[in-house]
Scaffold this active site. Structure first.
Site, PDB file in Angstrom:
ATOM      1  N   GLU A   1       7.385 -21.720   8.883  1.00 54.46           N
ATOM      2  CA  GLU A   1       7.967 -20.726   9.531  1.00 54.46           C
ATOM      3  C   GLU A   1       8.832 -21.774  10.456  1.00 54.46           C
ATOM      4  O   GLU A   1       9.675 -20.596  11.302  1.00 54.46           O
ATOM      5  CB  GLU A   1       6.703 -20.366  10.125  1.00 54.46           C
ATOM      6  CG  GLU A   1       6.109 -21.380  11.062  1.00 54.46           C
ATOM      7  CD  GLU A   1       4.824 -21.100  12.042  1.00 54.46           C
ATOM      8  OE1 GLU A   1       5.552 -20.988  13.134  1.00 54.46           O
ATOM      9  OE2 GLU A   1       4.488 -20.246  11.357  1.00 54.46           O
TER      10      GLU A   1
ATOM     11  N   GLU B   1       1.216  -1.382  -0.528  1.00 59.05           N
ATOM     12  CA  GLU B   1       0.312  -0.049  -0.153  1.00 59.05           C
ATOM     13  C   GLU B   1       0.740   1.342  -0.499  1.00 59.05           C
ATOM     14  O   GLU B   1      -0.033   2.111   0.205  1.00 59.05           O
ATOM     15  CB  GLU B   1      -1.211  -0.004   1.077  1.00 59.05           C
ATOM     16  CG  GLU B   1      -1.619  -0.877   1.249  1.00 59.05           C
ATOM     17  CD  GLU B   1      -2.979  -0.926   2.674  1.00 59.05           C
ATOM     18  OE1 GLU B   1      -2.544  -0.488   3.609  1.00 59.05           O
ATOM     19  OE2 GLU B   1      -4.097  -1.714   2.187  1.00 59.05           O
TER      20      GLU B   1
END
Length: 311
Positions: A123, A92
């Site tokens: 992860e 963004e």
């Protein structure tokens, strides 16, 4: 992976984000309205948890802005929800602040596929956290924000260790006090949101806190870098109808010109709001306006100072 193969920091016991919330133990017996009110009540405390970390958030913003002034980048590293929120915040920044592509980067364990799919085990590799940073040429001028609600994700710890080893800024962001990640970072942001309504579902309160803090980090850094004028988004990229209209409105607000004049100014300025405003208020050409802005690191207020033209 068997229990004997689990890393030492895999035990979730003692993490507040994994504790059972006494206020939601009868969750499945609540009416829908009671359910909604309970979640809303729990969410109301997230802002206070973020407020408690205000000093560390502010210090992090200043670190990021200083790194970016010298050409460095802000890089987020995370897994699951934490990684997705980092990628979202990074994506963004170009349209909102006209940030150059790649100045804010989001890395997620498991890569792009993990944005919309669960990638089991991604992860658990600290080596991959390092490798993903190396793949983007992460360097000593950059700032890393490692995100993990639990504060013990190996992928993020590996990234933080790499950042420190090469002299980059290494910031840990977690939702558990005294977490493992804080021992692998230069600075830590900790927002203790408490047990989730749905036990262990850290996409909820922890995710909300993460979104709030990342908003602060990227927006705060961009404000420090002169990407705004007051509270106006003067460095946006007008690449769709809504943003074109917003750009026109900004020029009208700042110069008190007509809509047609605003459109003409933007057309002459290649859609650059700050350039258009400076052209109108300082009476200079678009080229000279850009030179003035470049001389003050793009800060419109400073470019207007002394011209008796500031709105």
């Amino acid at each position: 992976m068997t229990e004997r193969e689990l890393p030492d920091n895999a035990n979730l016991a003692g993490l507040t984000t994994e504790a059972r919330n006494p206020r939601s133990q009868d969750l499945d017996a609540l009416s829908t309205l009671e359910f909604v009110r309970l979640l809303n009540s729990e969410d109301a405390g997230v802002a206070n948890a973020v407020a408690d970390a205000a000093e560390d958030i502010a210090q992090t913003i200043d670190i990021i802005a200083e790194r970016m002034r010298r050409g460095g980048r802000l890089v987020y590293s995370g897994a699951g929800t934490s990684g997705r929120l980092g990628v979202l915040d990074a994506s963004e920044c170009p349209p909102t602040f006209n940030a150059e592509p790649g100045r804010v980067v989001g890395l997620i364990a498991g890569g792009e596929y993990a944005l919309t799919n669960a990638v089991e085990g991604a992860e658990d590799s600290p080596e991959q956290g390092r490798a993903d940073l190396e793949a983007i040429g992460f360097g000593p001028d950059d700032a890393l924000v490692g995100i993990a609600a639990s504060g013990r994700t190996p992928y993020v710890i590996g990234a933080l260790d790499h950042a420190r080893e090469i002299g980059a800024a290494a910031i840990a962001f977690t939702c558990n006090a005294g977490s493992e990640m804080t021992r692998h970072a230069d600075l830590s942001i900790t927002t203790v949101v408490g047990p989730e309504v749905l036990t262990g579902s850290t996409r909820m309160k922890a995710g909300t806190a993460t979104k709030m803090v990342l908003n602060m980090l990227s927006t705060g850094a961009m404000v420090r870098l002169g990407k705004t004028y007051g509270n106006l988004m003067v460095d946006l990229q007008a690449k769709n109808v809504k943003l074109v209209e917003r750009a026109i409105g900004l020029v009208i607000t700042l110069t008190d010109c007509t809509r047609e004049q605003a459109k003409a100014l933007l057309d002459a300025s290649n859609g650059e709001v700050k350039t258009a405003v400076l052209v109108q208020l300082a009476g200079v050409s678009p080229g000279e306006a850009r030179e003035r802005l470049a001389a003050v690191n793009g800060q419109l207020g400073k470019a207007l100072a002394g011209s008796d033209a500031a709105p």
